[in-house]
Design a protein around this motif. Sequence first.
Motif, mmCIF file in Angstrom:
data_model
loop_
_atom_site.group_PDB
_atom_site.id
_atom_site.type_symbol
_atom_site.label_atom_id
_atom_site.label_comp_id
_atom_site.label_asym_id
_atom_site.label_seq_id
_atom_site.Cartn_x
_atom_site.Cartn_y
_atom_site.Cartn_z
ATOM 1 N N UNK A 133 0.713 -1.188 0.016
ATOM 2 C CA UNK A 133 0.130 0.078 0.021
ATOM 3 C C UNK A 133 0.885 1.127 -0.104
ATOM 4 N N UNK A 134 0.219 2.224 -0.945
ATOM 5 C CA UNK A 134 0.986 3.466 -0.892
ATOM 6 C C UNK A 134 2.652 3.546 -1.656
ATOM 7 N N UNK A 135 2.744 2.376 -2.277
ATOM 8 C CA UNK A 135 4.145 2.192 -2.981
ATOM 9 C C UNK A 135 4.171 3.058 -4.133
ATOM 10 N N UNK A 136 3.151 3.543 -4.729
ATOM 11 C CA UNK A 136 3.307 4.340 -6.201
ATOM 12 C C UNK A 136 3.496 3.619 -7.276
ATOM 13 N N UNK A 137 3.603 2.088 -6.798
ATOM 14 C CA UNK A 137 3.700 1.333 -8.140
ATOM 15 C C UNK A 137 2.768 0.435 -8.683
ATOM 16 N N UNK A 138 2.452 0.451 -10.020
ATOM 17 C CA UNK A 138 1.329 -0.508 -10.519
ATOM 18 C C UNK A 138 1.449 -1.971 -10.474
ATOM 19 N N UNK A 139 0.357 -2.759 -10.290
ATOM 20 C CA UNK A 139 0.594 -4.336 -10.618
ATOM 21 C C UNK A 139 0.229 -4.367 -12.061
ATOM 22 N N UNK A 140 0.240 -5.680 -12.150
ATOM 23 C CA UNK A 140 -0.048 -5.944 -13.673
ATOM 24 C C UNK A 140 -1.727 -6.364 -14.007
ATOM 25 N N UNK A 141 -2.288 -5.191 -14.637
ATOM 26 C CA UNK A 141 -3.827 -5.301 -14.596
ATOM 27 C C UNK A 141 -4.321 -6.348 -15.485
ATOM 28 N N UNK A 142 -3.400 -7.000 -16.062
ATOM 29 C CA UNK A 142 -3.844 -8.231 -17.075
ATOM 30 C C UNK A 142 -4.503 -9.272 -16.091
ATOM 31 N N UNK A 143 -3.933 -9.385 -14.977
ATOM 32 C CA UNK A 143 -4.313 -10.223 -14.008
ATOM 33 C C UNK A 143 -6.006 -10.091 -13.800
ATOM 34 N N UNK A 144 -6.569 -8.893 -13.912
ATOM 35 C CA UNK A 144 -7.875 -8.611 -13.686
ATOM 36 C C UNK A 144 -8.985 -9.172 -14.674
ATOM 37 N N UNK A 145 -9.785 -10.106 -14.356
ATOM 38 C CA UNK A 145 -10.785 -10.548 -15.179
ATOM 39 C C UNK A 145 -11.996 -9.551 -15.106
ATOM 40 N N UNK A 146 -13.020 -9.869 -15.767
ATOM 41 C CA UNK A 146 -14.197 -9.167 -15.638
ATOM 42 C C UNK A 146 -14.683 -9.339 -14.345
ATOM 43 N N UNK A 147 -14.822 -8.222 -13.801
ATOM 44 C CA UNK A 147 -15.392 -8.435 -12.131
ATOM 45 C C UNK A 147 -16.733 -7.887 -11.889
ATOM 46 N N UNK A 148 -17.661 -8.670 -11.357
ATOM 47 C CA UNK A 148 -18.911 -8.182 -11.213
ATOM 48 C C UNK A 148 -19.304 -7.335 -10.057
ATOM 49 N N UNK A 149 -18.249 -7.364 -8.787
ATOM 50 C CA UNK A 149 -18.448 -6.754 -7.720
ATOM 51 C C UNK A 149 -17.749 -5.407 -7.661
#
Length: 202
Positions: A133-149
């Motif tokens: 948290x608060x690192x200023x760095x991105x993670x790999x968004x390609x891990x994110x599937x279609x999310x309903x919630x």
Amino acid sequence: MTKIKICGLRTREDILAVNQAKPDYCGFIIEVPKSRRSVNREQVKELTAGLCREVIPVGVFVNAPANLPVQLLKEGVIAVAQLHGQEDEAYIAGIRERTEKPVIKAFSVRSAADIERALASSADYILLDQGDGGTGKCFDWSFIPEIERPFFLAGGLGKDNLEQAVRSVHPWAVDLSSSLEINGKKDGDRIQEAVSIVRRIS
Ligand SMILES: O=C(O)c1ccccc1NCC(=O)[C@H](O)[C@H](O)COP(=O)(O)O
């Protein structure tokens, strides 16, 4: 409309800046000694007392004794608790039962399995973040599937990738901290710019 949370507020100047820019949420890192953004419970009371009603105050906790978020929620100092440590399902259930207030559970994303773990959470909202948290760095968004919630997207968001994040990942809310600071202090113009970007594209 995508919501926006500005996190890591510490000073009265920060409060004036969010009162002007009016993000949906603002966050306070509460009694987290390892964070340079940490404020204590007295400071957070003083800070939120000056917050305009349209901005929802969120307390960010890392493995805190449950009485700390519960007390601040019951007193109305914060309206939402964000759990950024290893808090388990029993901890989340306890806070919700004792306060009937919403809980955001943060997850550090290093793999698709981390997202699966997040999706199984009983929290009202999940927050997908990089590292602690608060690192200023991105993670790999390609891990994110279609999310309903509804989920918060955090980690290294700023003016240069905010539009892409909203359009490609479709988060319910975006959460920013480091990119809005100059020399470790929140900058009012950067806060305003981030809120304007999100309002324009949603
Ligand atoms: O900001 C911190 O110092 C912090 C410390 C410990 C736990 C959480 C923390 N921040 C939580 C947030 O909600 C941040 O806004 C989020 O991680 C995004 O941060 P950034 O990558 O700096 O935009």
